[in-house]
Design a protein around this motif. Structure first.
Motif, PDB file in Angstrom:
ATOM      1  N   HIS A  58      75.764  -4.008 -55.770  1.00 43.50           N
ATOM      2  CA  HIS A  58      77.245  -3.986 -55.707  1.00 43.50           C
ATOM      3  C   HIS A  58      77.594  -2.638 -55.241  1.00 43.50           C
ATOM      4  O   HIS A  58      78.782  -2.656 -54.369  1.00 43.50           O
ATOM      5  CB  HIS A  58      77.779  -3.850 -57.505  1.00 43.50           C
TER       6      HIS A  58
ATOM      7  N   ARG B 153      80.113   1.474 -51.866  1.00 46.03           N
ATOM      8  CA  ARG B 153      81.271   1.614 -52.500  1.00 46.03           C
ATOM      9  C   ARG B 153      80.864   2.624 -53.524  1.00 46.03           C
ATOM     10  O   ARG B 153      80.253   3.028 -53.872  1.00 46.03           O
ATOM     11  CB  ARG B 153      81.555   0.187 -53.110  1.00 46.03           C
TER      12      ARG B 153
ATOM     13  N   ASP C 127      84.722   2.902 -59.362  1.00 41.97           N
ATOM     14  CA  ASP C 127      85.347   1.885 -59.075  1.00 41.97           C
ATOM     15  C   ASP C 127      85.086   1.206 -57.695  1.00 41.97           C
ATOM     16  O   ASP C 127      85.337   1.552 -56.695  1.00 41.97           O
ATOM     17  CB  ASP C 127      87.063   2.186 -58.866  1.00 41.97           C
ATOM     18  N   LEU C 128      84.459   0.104 -57.757  1.00 42.15           N
ATOM     19  CA  LEU C 128      83.867  -0.700 -56.548  1.00 42.15           C
ATOM     20  C   LEU C 128      84.963  -0.806 -55.554  1.00 42.15           C
ATOM     21  O   LEU C 128      84.719  -1.268 -54.537  1.00 42.15           O
ATOM     22  CB  LEU C 128      83.020  -1.751 -57.067  1.00 42.15           C
ATOM     23  N   SER C 129      86.166  -0.844 -55.849  1.00 37.33           N
ATOM     24  CA  SER C 129      87.243  -1.220 -54.569  1.00 37.33           C
ATOM     25  C   SER C 129      87.393   0.153 -53.979  1.00 37.33           C
ATOM     26  O   SER C 129      88.192   0.118 -53.129  1.00 37.33           O
ATOM     27  CB  SER C 129      88.557  -1.740 -55.323  1.00 37.33           C
ATOM     28  N   GLN C 130      86.675   1.067 -54.499  1.00 34.17           N
ATOM     29  CA  GLN C 130      87.369   2.554 -53.894  1.00 34.17           C
ATOM     30  C   GLN C 130      86.224   3.173 -52.846  1.00 34.17           C
ATOM     31  O   GLN C 130      85.189   2.594 -53.117  1.00 34.17           O
ATOM     32  CB  GLN C 130      87.867   3.620 -54.912  1.00 34.17           C
ATOM     33  N   ASN C 131      86.580   3.931 -52.126  1.00 32.36           N
ATOM     34  CA  ASN C 131      85.619   4.795 -51.055  1.00 32.36           C
ATOM     35  C   ASN C 131      84.725   5.627 -51.805  1.00 32.36           C
ATOM     36  O   ASN C 131      85.275   6.641 -52.631  1.00 32.36           O
ATOM     37  CB  ASN C 131      86.188   5.230 -50.167  1.00 32.36           C
TER      38      ASN C 131
ATOM     39  N   SER D 212      91.813   9.184 -54.357  1.00 37.07           N
ATOM     40  CA  SER D 212      91.000   8.149 -53.878  1.00 37.07           C
ATOM     41  C   SER D 212      91.670   7.135 -52.778  1.00 37.07           C
ATOM     42  O   SER D 212      92.832   7.518 -52.488  1.00 37.07           O
ATOM     43  CB  SER D 212      90.647   7.164 -54.898  1.00 37.07           C
TER      44      SER D 212
ATOM     45  N   PRO E 262      91.036   3.217 -50.517  1.00 32.96           N
ATOM     46  CA  PRO E 262      90.078   1.925 -50.385  1.00 32.96           C
ATOM     47  C   PRO E 262      88.671   1.916 -49.775  1.00 32.96           C
ATOM     48  O   PRO E 262      88.703   2.742 -48.850  1.00 32.96           O
ATOM     49  CB  PRO E 262      91.222   0.937 -49.543  1.00 32.96           C
ATOM     50  N   ALA E 263      87.962   1.204 -50.287  1.00 24.84           N
ATOM     51  CA  ALA E 263      86.547   1.364 -49.854  1.00 24.84           C
ATOM     52  C   ALA E 263      86.323   0.580 -48.316  1.00 24.84           C
ATOM     53  O   ALA E 263      85.584   1.442 -47.650  1.00 24.84           O
ATOM     54  CB  ALA E 263      85.555   0.231 -50.731  1.00 24.84           C
ATOM     55  N   ASP E 264      87.132   0.175 -47.896  1.00 25.71           N
ATOM     56  CA  ASP E 264      87.245  -0.413 -46.569  1.00 25.71           C
ATOM     57  C   ASP E 264      87.933   0.395 -45.584  1.00 25.71           C
ATOM     58  O   ASP E 264      87.951  -0.018 -44.333  1.00 25.71           O
ATOM     59  CB  ASP E 264      87.324  -1.902 -46.335  1.00 25.71           C
TER      60      ASP E 264
ATOM     61  N   SER F 272      93.909   7.349 -62.951  1.00 23.62           N
ATOM     62  CA  SER F 272      93.255   5.851 -62.686  1.00 23.62           C
ATOM     63  C   SER F 272      91.806   5.986 -62.798  1.00 23.62           C
ATOM     64  O   SER F 272      90.977   4.845 -62.604  1.00 23.62           O
ATOM     65  CB  SER F 272      93.644   5.899 -60.894  1.00 23.62           C
TER      66      SER F 272
END
Length: 464
Positions: free
Chosen positions: A40, A143, A147-151, A381, A383-385, A423
């Motif tokens: 993950h 990641r 929060d795996l959607s975040q950097n 924060s 985004p991860a990408d 968040s």
């Protein structure tokens, strides 16, 4: 979480000493955690559980005989990919580099190995370590465990992800503009950038430091006894020290501590970040310190000059690279670096000279205060990408205003968690000390950790 993974380095070593836990048993717990969480967070490079098991078995035998090598014997550790380990390639986070085995351990890796640490993996970083992101043209996208959607931030991205995911207690990163502190702030870790030369690095570069990233202050302090031993390969390496790295005794009463809420340039500190840092400063004030609002040390001219210098240096490194290899560099990084083609030699020198101006500005500030508190990261924060908090190669360093000056002034600085956003993302407090005031930074960090209570619940792998 397996209860063993909550242990501090001191706890682990005590259990080893009492023969109630072996390095091999502790490694088994870490290995299971990696198996559950690594798919993950994707924090690791060259993960080698078989080698780790062999190292842990050898350490177990040493503990049984009472013949340990050093204070970190049997402690699982990761090392940032940019820190060479003998026989392993150093891709520098980019698909453009030809993979060749390193001829020797870099200083930090050598010291850890000398003390019997179980080096089980390298950790990911972005192309050439030039991003505050887990994005890379070579590694998987790392990641943030919260929060795996975040950097997770960067460039010590994998180290931060691994630390927050509880892959053992110690992860070593590098920092040239905030690359230990920024990801530590975004993942809730304690990240320590010591005084320049305190932990030797090779290759050396202006402002480049190595530092520990851990879940608490004491684990970083314990590691400093190992990591800070001198190495001839770094011409800035400081002389041997006889510090008691675990001397946390401090009375902050009467200390003058600057509170810096404006970096002077770049992204402004968000409201939630400012509120958390102000609340942290009040804890120091309640304990008797004098909190003094201070202005920024950075200017737009300083940051733009540094940008020119870094672009010119980096373009010089890749200008003669075959076109097919240039095409493999992360486009964001290549677009940024290509600007260096148009930086004249004179302008590059002028850019470098801005590092001296930063040093002077920081020195002047510390004639009026004993330490400085500030946000580590200006924003909560992103985004991860994304390649950076702005995701704009024309504005790649707008997030380092609070962190980069202390690299150039060679002063110790740390990031410690001081709360969470609405968040649920961690917020980092930066604590800066005078040059060579490494122990002061650790003492202030430990005091704050005691007052604040630290993080008791770390992220868990997704279920199912």
């Amino acid at each position: 979480m397996n209860a063993l993974l909550k242990l501090t380095i001191r706890d682990i070593l005590d259990l080893y000493q009492q023969k109630k836990l072996s390095p091999l048993e502790y490694w088994d717990a870490v290995e299971k955690r990696v198996a559950d969480y690594e798919p993950h967070v994707q924090a690791l490079y060259l993960y080698d559980p078989e080698s780790a098991r062999a190292q842990a078995k050898a350490s177990t035998e040493r503990w049984m005989k009472g013949e340990t090598l050093g204070v970190l014997d049997g402690i699982p550790v990761t090392i940032k990919e940019l820190i060479a380990t003998k026989g392993d390639p150093v891709p520098l986070g980019t698909a453009a580099v030809e993979l060749k085995p390193a001829e020797a351990d870099a200083p930090a890796a050598a010291r850890l190995r000398e003390d019997g640490a179980v080096i089980f993996a390298k950790t990911t970083c972005p192309d050439y370590g030039m991003l505050s992101s887990g994005l890379s043209s070579f590694h998987h996208l790392s990641r943030n465990p919260w929060d795996l959607s975040q950097n997770p931030g960067g460039s010590s991205a994998g180290a931060a992800s691994a630390g927050a995911a509880s892959f053992g207690p110690l992860h070593v990163g590098t920092d040239i503009g905030g690359s230990v502190r920024l990801p530590a702030g975004w993942t809730g870790l304690f990240g320590f950038k010591p005084s320049h030369g305190r932990i030797p690095v090779d290759p050396y570069f202006v402002g480049r430091c190595a530092g520990p990233m851990t879940r608490n202050v004491e684990d970083s302090a314990i590691s400093m006894a190992t990591l800070s031993r001198p190495d001839w390969r770094d011409g800035t390496s400081l002389p041997p020290n006889d510090f008691d790295w675990l001397d946390f005794d401090i009375d902050v009463k009467g200390l003058k501590i600057g509170l810096m809420l404006d970096a002077g340039i770049g992204l402004p500190a968000e409201d939630e970040v400012q509120a958390a840092v102000i609340a942290a400063a009040k804890k120091f004030e309640v304990a008797g310190a004098e909190i003094i609002p201070v202005g920024p040390v950075m200017t737009r001219g300083m940051l733009d000059g540094l940008d020119n210098f870094w672009r010119a240096r980096f373009w010089g490194d890749i200008a003669t690279m075959p076109e097919e290899r240039k095409a493999l560099i992360l486009p964001y990084i290549f677009e940024w670096a290509k600007g260096g083609e148009f930086v004249s030699g004179v302008d590059a020198v002028k850019g470098f000279n801005q590092t001296i101006e930063m040093r002077k500005a920081c020195g002047k500030l510390f004639t009026t205060v004993d330490a400085v508190l500030s946000p580590t990261n200006p924003i909560v924060s992103y985004p991860a990408d994304w390649a950076s908090p702005t995701n704009d190669p024309a504005k790649p360093f707008e997030h380092i205003g609070f962190t980069v000056p202390w690299n150039m002034s060679e002063q110790p600085a740390a990031s410690i968690n001081c709360g969470f956003s609405a968040s649920g993302m961690p917020i980092g407090l930066q604590i800066v000390g005078p040059r060579y005031g490494d122990l002061l930074v650790l003492k202030l960090s430990k005091a704050f950790e005691v007052w604040d209570g630290g993080i008791s619940q770390w992220p868990e792998p997704p279920k199912g």
